[in-house]
Design a protein around this motif. Structure first.
Motif, PDB file in Angstrom:
ATOM      1  N   UNK A  11      19.270  -6.995   2.481  1.00  0.00           N
ATOM      2  CA  UNK A  11      18.417  -7.738   3.397  1.00  0.00           C
ATOM      3  C   UNK A  11      17.898  -6.820   4.504  1.00  0.00           C
ATOM      4  N   UNK A  12      18.764  -5.973   5.022  1.00  0.00           N
ATOM      5  CA  UNK A  12      18.375  -5.050   6.083  1.00  0.00           C
ATOM      6  C   UNK A  12      17.335  -4.061   5.568  1.00  0.00           C
ATOM      7  N   UNK A  13      17.534  -3.593   4.356  1.00  0.00           N
ATOM      8  CA  UNK A  13      16.580  -2.674   3.734  1.00  0.00           C
ATOM      9  C   UNK A  13      15.231  -3.357   3.570  1.00  0.00           C
ATOM     10  N   UNK A  14      15.262  -4.626   3.132  1.00  0.00           N
ATOM     11  CA  UNK A  14      14.051  -5.402   2.927  1.00  0.00           C
ATOM     12  C   UNK A  14      13.290  -5.589   4.238  1.00  0.00           C
ATOM     13  N   UNK A  15      14.012  -6.000   5.285  1.00  0.00           N
ATOM     14  CA  UNK A  15      13.395  -6.212   6.601  1.00  0.00           C
ATOM     15  C   UNK A  15      12.817  -4.896   7.133  1.00  0.00           C
ATOM     16  N   UNK A  16      13.575  -3.822   6.972  1.00  0.00           N
ATOM     17  CA  UNK A  16      13.098  -2.509   7.396  1.00  0.00           C
ATOM     18  C   UNK A  16      11.809  -2.122   6.686  1.00  0.00           C
ATOM     19  N   UNK A  17      11.742  -2.434   5.401  1.00  0.00           N
ATOM     20  CA  UNK A  17      10.539  -2.140   4.608  1.00  0.00           C
ATOM     21  C   UNK A  17       9.349  -2.945   5.074  1.00  0.00           C
ATOM     22  N   UNK A  18       9.586  -4.223   5.360  1.00  0.00           N
ATOM     23  CA  UNK A  18       8.512  -5.115   5.821  1.00  0.00           C
ATOM     24  C   UNK A  18       7.980  -4.650   7.174  1.00  0.00           C
ATOM     25  N   UNK A  19       8.908  -4.331   8.082  1.00  0.00           N
ATOM     26  CA  UNK A  19       8.509  -3.850   9.409  1.00  0.00           C
ATOM     27  C   UNK A  19       7.736  -2.533   9.280  1.00  0.00           C
ATOM     28  N   UNK A  20       8.220  -1.653   8.429  1.00  0.00           N
ATOM     29  CA  UNK A  20       7.550  -0.376   8.198  1.00  0.00           C
ATOM     30  C   UNK A  20       6.136  -0.555   7.676  1.00  0.00           C
ATOM     31  N   UNK A  21       5.982  -1.480   6.724  1.00  0.00           N
ATOM     32  CA  UNK A  21       4.666  -1.739   6.138  1.00  0.00           C
ATOM     33  C   UNK A  21       3.718  -2.349   7.167  1.00  0.00           C
ATOM     34  N   UNK A  22       4.227  -3.280   7.949  1.00  0.00           N
ATOM     35  CA  UNK A  22       3.408  -3.922   8.980  1.00  0.00           C
ATOM     36  C   UNK A  22       2.978  -2.912  10.037  1.00  0.00           C
ATOM     37  N   UNK A  23       3.909  -2.038  10.404  1.00  0.00           N
ATOM     38  CA  UNK A  23       3.610  -1.007  11.403  1.00  0.00           C
ATOM     39  C   UNK A  23       2.529  -0.064  10.897  1.00  0.00           C
ATOM     40  N   UNK A  24       2.651   0.319   9.624  1.00  0.00           N
ATOM     41  CA  UNK A  24       1.678   1.238   9.019  1.00  0.00           C
ATOM     42  C   UNK A  24       0.295   0.583   8.984  1.00  0.00           C
ATOM     43  N   UNK A  25       0.269  -0.707   8.656  1.00  0.00           N
ATOM     44  CA  UNK A  25      -0.984  -1.461   8.582  1.00  0.00           C
ATOM     45  C   UNK A  25      -1.634  -1.558   9.963  1.00  0.00           C
ATOM     46  N   UNK A  26      -0.836  -1.911  10.972  1.00  0.00           N
ATOM     47  CA  UNK A  26      -1.348  -2.006  12.340  1.00  0.00           C
ATOM     48  C   UNK A  26      -1.850  -0.665  12.842  1.00  0.00           C
ATOM     49  N   UNK A  27      -1.091   0.380  12.542  1.00  0.00           N
ATOM     50  CA  UNK A  27      -1.451   1.722  12.997  1.00  0.00           C
ATOM     51  C   UNK A  27      -2.803   2.129  12.409  1.00  0.00           C
ATOM     52  N   UNK A  28      -2.994   1.875  11.113  1.00  0.00           N
ATOM     53  CA  UNK A  28      -4.260   2.238  10.469  1.00  0.00           C
ATOM     54  C   UNK A  28      -5.401   1.381  11.011  1.00  0.00           C
ATOM     55  N   UNK A  29      -5.114   0.112  11.321  1.00  0.00           N
ATOM     56  CA  UNK A  29      -6.142  -0.774  11.879  1.00  0.00           C
ATOM     57  C   UNK A  29      -6.596  -0.269  13.240  1.00  0.00           C
ATOM     58  N   UNK A  30      -5.617   0.035  14.112  1.00  0.00           N
ATOM     59  CA  UNK A  30      -5.957   0.523  15.448  1.00  0.00           C
ATOM     60  C   UNK A  30      -6.643   1.878  15.405  1.00  0.00           C
TER      61      UNK A  30
END
Length: 51
Positions: A11-30
Motif C-alpha cells: 500500500x505504501x509503495x502504491x501511494x508513493x507511486x501515485x504521489x510520484x506520478x501526480x508530482x511529475x504531472x504537475x511539474x510538467x504542467x507548470x
C-alpha cells in the motif's frame, strides 16, 4: 497491514507511486505554463509586436 519481502508494505509503495506520478504531472504542467508565459513576455518585448 501485510509486509512485502523488502519490508515496505504494498500500500505504501502504491501511494508513493501515485504521489510520484501526480508530482511529475504537475511539474510538467507548470513547466509548460512557465514556458508559455516566458514566450509571451519575449513576444511582447519585441519591437515589431507593437507595429
Amino acid at each position: 497491514m501485510t509486509t512485502a519481502l523488502n519490508g515496505v508494505s504494498p500500500m505504501r509503495t502504491f501511494i508513493g507511486g501515485v504521489i510520484g506520478a501526480a508530482y511529475k504531472l504537475l511539474k510538467s504542467f507548470y513547466t509548460t505554463q512557465l514556458d508559455r508565459i516566458q514566450q509571451l513576455i519575449n513576444d511582447s518585448t519585441r519591437p515589431e509586436a507593437y507595429a
